[in-house]
Design a protein around this motif. Sequence first.
Motif, short mmCIF file in Angstrom:
data_model
loop_
_atom_site.label_atom_id
_atom_site.label_comp_id
_atom_site.label_asym_id
_atom_site.label_seq_id
_atom_site.Cartn_x
_atom_site.Cartn_y
_atom_site.Cartn_z
N ASP A 1 0.83 -1.20 0.00
CA ASP A 1 0.00 0.00 0.00
C ASP A 1 0.86 1.26 0.00
N LYS A 2 1.91 1.26 0.82
CA LYS A 2 2.81 2.42 0.86
C LYS A 2 3.51 2.62 -0.47
N GLU B 1 1.08 4.17 -2.89
CA GLU B 1 0.86 5.58 -2.59
C GLU B 1 2.03 6.41 -3.07
N LYS C 1 2.00 6.73 -6.87
CA LYS C 1 0.97 7.66 -7.32
C LYS C 1 1.40 9.10 -7.09
N SER C 2 1.98 9.38 -5.92
CA SER C 2 2.42 10.74 -5.64
C SER C 2 3.56 11.15 -6.56
#
Length: 152
Positions: free
Chosen positions: A125-126, A129, A132-133
């Motif tokens: 998940d990290k 994220e 995506k960032s």
Amino acid sequence: MSLKNLWHHRKVADGAAKACWVCYKPSTSVLITPDNKDFFYICVGHLSDRGFCQPDADEVAAAAARKKKEELDLEIEKVKREYEEKQRIKREKRKEKVEDEEKAKDKDAKKTDEENKTDEKAKDDKINELSKSKDQAQVNLGPRIFTLSKYS
């Protein structure tokens, strides 16, 4: 008094989008003079058109340097993750040896498997994220200073 042919690219909120100066489609990109005296809305596609405007040479070099640095940072993060994964596997193997000696393998194995699954899911998940960032940050990496082309 004439304006200098120097324009800064700015973004506005989606709710403040207005018609592009060229094609009249809604756009959130604005070209504005450094002294904020004049501005016009323009599509991002028109900013890449060499017949319309050209990015500042220093800005292009700076954008290339930022892109290269981000690629290096991504590679460093990838190597760090691989190293941490290898270290985690080594620790697990050591832990399993100790557990085998204690003959409490059944109870501990179930707990560690569940913990490992939750840890791996949290890491994934990290990573998602962060990717995506990074993608969103790369969208804004383009040049920010332009000069308009002169038509004959």
